[in-house]
Write a protein that holds these residues in place. Structure first.
Motif, mmCIF file in Angstrom:
data_model
loop_
_atom_site.group_PDB
_atom_site.id
_atom_site.type_symbol
_atom_site.label_atom_id
_atom_site.label_comp_id
_atom_site.label_asym_id
_atom_site.label_seq_id
_atom_site.Cartn_x
_atom_site.Cartn_y
_atom_site.Cartn_z
ATOM 1 N N LEU A 45 0.828 -1.210 0.000
ATOM 2 C CA LEU A 45 0.000 0.000 0.000
ATOM 3 C C LEU A 45 0.858 1.254 0.000
ATOM 4 C CD1 LEU A 45 -2.866 -0.905 2.512
ATOM 5 C CD2 LEU A 45 -2.985 -0.829 0.012
ATOM 6 N N MET A 46 1.950 1.224 0.767
ATOM 7 C CA MET A 46 2.839 2.386 0.767
ATOM 8 C C MET A 46 3.365 2.643 -0.636
ATOM 9 S SD MET A 46 6.367 2.987 2.895
ATOM 10 C CE MET A 46 7.326 4.493 2.703
ATOM 11 N N ARG A 47 3.826 1.596 -1.307
ATOM 12 C CA ARG A 47 4.324 1.754 -2.671
ATOM 13 C C ARG A 47 3.221 2.261 -3.592
ATOM 14 N NH1 ARG A 47 4.351 -0.695 -7.569
ATOM 15 N NH2 ARG A 47 6.258 -0.473 -8.817
ATOM 16 N N MET A 48 1.990 1.789 -3.404
ATOM 17 C CA MET A 48 0.860 2.212 -4.237
ATOM 18 C C MET A 48 0.657 3.723 -4.146
ATOM 19 S SD MET A 48 -3.108 0.893 -4.023
ATOM 20 C CE MET A 48 -3.545 1.838 -2.543
ATOM 21 N N TYR A 49 0.675 4.262 -2.922
ATOM 22 C CA TYR A 49 0.453 5.703 -2.757
ATOM 23 C C TYR A 49 1.656 6.520 -3.228
ATOM 24 C CZ TYR A 49 -3.743 4.467 -0.204
ATOM 25 O OH TYR A 49 -4.970 3.951 0.135
ATOM 26 N N LEU A 50 2.868 6.007 -3.016
ATOM 27 C CA LEU A 50 4.048 6.720 -3.512
ATOM 28 C C LEU A 50 4.073 6.742 -5.031
ATOM 29 C CD1 LEU A 50 6.881 5.543 -1.065
ATOM 30 C CD2 LEU A 50 5.429 7.575 -0.928
ATOM 31 N N ARG A 51 3.661 5.641 -5.667
ATOM 32 C CA ARG A 51 3.596 5.607 -7.127
ATOM 33 C C ARG A 51 2.490 6.537 -7.627
ATOM 34 N NH1 ARG A 51 5.338 5.365 -10.637
ATOM 35 N NH2 ARG A 51 4.690 3.681 -12.032
ATOM 36 N N ALA A 74 1.562 9.329 -6.187
ATOM 37 C CA ALA A 74 2.137 10.679 -6.089
ATOM 38 C C ALA A 74 3.130 10.919 -7.221
ATOM 39 C CB ALA A 74 2.816 10.855 -4.730
ATOM 40 N N GLU A 75 3.935 9.917 -7.539
ATOM 41 C CA GLU A 75 4.916 10.043 -8.613
ATOM 42 C C GLU A 75 4.226 10.272 -9.952
ATOM 43 O OE1 GLU A 75 8.144 7.127 -10.834
ATOM 44 O OE2 GLU A 75 7.771 6.840 -8.695
ATOM 45 N N ARG A 76 3.124 9.564 -10.193
ATOM 46 C CA ARG A 76 2.369 9.741 -11.443
ATOM 47 C C ARG A 76 1.895 11.182 -11.599
ATOM 48 N NH1 ARG A 76 -0.869 5.283 -13.745
ATOM 49 N NH2 ARG A 76 0.102 3.291 -13.217
ATOM 50 N N HIS A 77 1.549 11.807 -10.475
ATOM 51 C CA HIS A 77 1.039 13.184 -10.510
ATOM 52 C C HIS A 77 2.131 14.226 -10.279
ATOM 53 C CE1 HIS A 77 -3.268 12.224 -10.796
ATOM 54 N NE2 HIS A 77 -2.978 11.178 -10.048
ATOM 55 N N LYS A 78 3.374 13.738 -10.148
ATOM 56 C CA LYS A 78 4.523 14.629 -9.928
ATOM 57 C C LYS A 78 4.380 15.431 -8.637
ATOM 58 C CE LYS A 78 5.760 15.065 -14.839
ATOM 59 N NZ LYS A 78 4.862 13.998 -15.306
ATOM 60 N N PRO A 133 -2.179 -2.752 -12.030
ATOM 61 C CA PRO A 133 -2.083 -1.294 -12.188
ATOM 62 C C PRO A 133 -2.483 -0.538 -10.921
ATOM 63 C CG PRO A 133 -3.221 -2.277 -14.059
ATOM 64 C CD PRO A 133 -3.113 -3.332 -13.010
ATOM 65 N N VAL A 134 -3.429 -1.092 -10.159
ATOM 66 C CA VAL A 134 -3.853 -0.440 -8.911
ATOM 67 C C VAL A 134 -2.681 -0.359 -7.940
ATOM 68 C CG1 VAL A 134 -5.387 -0.599 -6.913
ATOM 69 C CG2 VAL A 134 -6.245 -1.183 -9.197
ATOM 70 N N PHE A 135 -1.997 -1.483 -7.732
ATOM 71 C CA PHE A 135 -0.843 -1.489 -6.836
ATOM 72 C C PHE A 135 0.319 -0.680 -7.399
ATOM 73 C CE2 PHE A 135 -2.821 -5.321 -4.895
ATOM 74 C CZ PHE A 135 -2.847 -4.865 -3.585
ATOM 75 N N ASP A 136 0.248 -0.338 -8.686
ATOM 76 C CA ASP A 136 1.273 0.505 -9.298
ATOM 77 C C ASP A 136 0.878 1.979 -9.273
ATOM 78 O OD1 ASP A 136 3.851 0.630 -10.491
ATOM 79 O OD2 ASP A 136 2.927 0.955 -12.454
ATOM 80 N N GLY A 137 -0.183 2.302 -8.520
ATOM 81 C CA GLY A 137 -0.546 3.696 -8.321
ATOM 82 C C GLY A 137 -1.717 4.200 -9.135
ATOM 83 N N ASP A 138 -2.341 3.346 -9.931
ATOM 84 C CA ASP A 138 -3.467 3.776 -10.761
ATOM 85 C C ASP A 138 -4.756 3.691 -9.942
ATOM 86 O OD1 ASP A 138 -5.173 4.492 -12.764
ATOM 87 O OD2 ASP A 138 -4.864 2.701 -14.000
ATOM 88 N N ILE A 139 -4.961 4.665 -9.053
ATOM 89 C CA ILE A 139 -6.105 4.630 -8.136
ATOM 90 C C ILE A 139 -7.019 5.843 -8.295
ATOM 91 C CG2 ILE A 139 -4.939 3.201 -6.412
ATOM 92 C CD1 ILE A 139 -4.353 5.763 -4.831
#
Length: 370
Positions: free
Chosen positions: A147-153, A155-159, A346-352
């Motif tokens: 989950l931590m990685r999901m939220y960090l990814r 944030a990274e997607r949105h810069k 994709p969800v765990f990769d930050g696509d939420i």
């Protein structure tokens, strides 16, 4: 001859965008930027470091908001030129590029439209996110790290800039807990719908073969408060422990005991910080987070009391809010909104963003019906 007429789609995009601009109030936003720019340009600004950081942070946030608006406006203008070019040149490649841009703008404007629903007291603030593993042993601590990685990814997607403030690693896999700050306009309002209990069901990679394991992790989201003056914390109400920062497997990160853990004795709330270089800085950061948590707890208790007096007590909407199934039928499903995705990767990769938008709309409907 190319027949390409997306005028209805572009008209719909411009109509929605016009409504968004009215809600955002671009003129007021530009005035606020001008005021903050003048403050930021003062020669004595950095004589007061705390004030300087608040001014520059607020200016950066407002400039980001305005840039998002102006970028979309420019893209809409460029899109109309591209459509005109495609038809004049009978160019299918340009038409395909325009179709792709329409789809992207629908997504971007849709996200911005959802943001206009964020009108809570602290919704425009940055966010501090804390993830804690729950029941489930190694699977739970591993899930917390996922989950931590999901939220960090995300944030990274949105810069969005991220600062990890504290991480407590598990003896086996994953983490016991982690706290990090996402410094972006409306980060709190956006991510606040992610707060609650997350559940993972999968074939455990840590236990017996082919045995299904259910594990849990809790997500807490609080706003970054400029000042937490409403909460006075007597020294006798806290216990401060100092310890050495550590990495995975207990490996020492700092050679000095600079990490700080503050326990609020009346409530049992615990805040740890180890990101800063000095013990004093870590203590100050921990106190700010503790004050914010106590302020929000006080307001939640007041709201609950009002509901009790009105006879409308309901369970917290955040509990058991999402399930992640990684066996059999792969699925991630939000139990409040019904929004689901059939591919968890994709969800765990930050696509939420889809889950967040559905959550914000769901909460808005609940608030309007209350």
């Amino acid at each position: 001859m190319l027949e390409f007429d997306p005028s209805d789609d572009i008209k719909a995009l411009r109509s929605t965008f016009s409504d968004i601009k009215a809600v955002v109030d671009v003129d007021a936003l530009e005035s606020e930027i001008a005021r903050l720019s003048e403050e930021a340009g003062a020669p004595d600004l950095w004589d007061d470091v705390d004030k300087a950081q608040k001014v520059t942070s607020a200016l950066s946030h407002r400039q980001s908001e305005l840039k998002r608006i102006t970028d979309i406006e420019q893209r809409l203008d460029d899109l109309e030129v591209l459509v005109e070019l495609a038809n004049e040149m009978d160019d299918e490649d340009s038409a395909e590029e325009a179709r792709h841009e329409i789809a992207e703008l629908e997504d971007v404007i849709g996200q911005l439209e959802v943001q206009t629903l964020l009108d809570g007291e602290y919704d425009d603030r940055s966010a501090v996110v804390t993830i804690r593993s729950g029941a489930g042993g190694d699977d739970a601590t591993d899930f917390a790290e996922m989950l931590m990685r999901m939220y960090l990814r995300w944030a990274e997607r949105h810069k969005y800039p991220v600062k990890v403030m504290d991480t407590s690693y598990a003896e086996g896999a994953g983490i016991k807990s982690a706290t990090f700050e996402i410094d972006a306009p409306y980060a709190y309002g956006t991510l606040s719908v992610e707060a609650g209990t997350h559940r993972l069901a999968r074939i455990s990679p840590f236990g017996a073969a082919d045995k299904r394991q259910t594990s849990f992790a809790a997500v807490e989201v609080i706003p970054v408060m400029e000042e937490a003056v409403e909460v006075d914390i007597p020294e006798g109400d806290i216990r401060v422990d100092v310890f050495r920062s550590s990495g995975p497997g207990g490996q020492s990160v700092n050679t000095t005991d600079s990490a700080v853990r503050i326990t609020h004795l009346p409530t049992g709330i615990v805040v740890s910080m180890q990101n800063e270089k000095s013990q004093i800085q870590n203590r100050a950061a921990a106190m700010r987070v503790l004050q914010t948590r106590l302020l929000l707890l006080k307001r939640e208790e007041e709201a609950a009391k009002k509901k009790e007096l009105a006879g409308t007590i309901t369970a917290s909407w955040g509990d058991q809010m999402r399930s992640y199934f990684l066996y059999g039928q792969q699925l991630v499903k939000d139990l409040r909104t019904g929004h689901e995705v059939g591919n968890p990767a994709p969800v765990f990769d930050g696509d939420i963003d889809g889950f967040i938008a559905a959550g914000i709309r769901w909460r808005k409907r609940k608030d309007d019906d209350a």
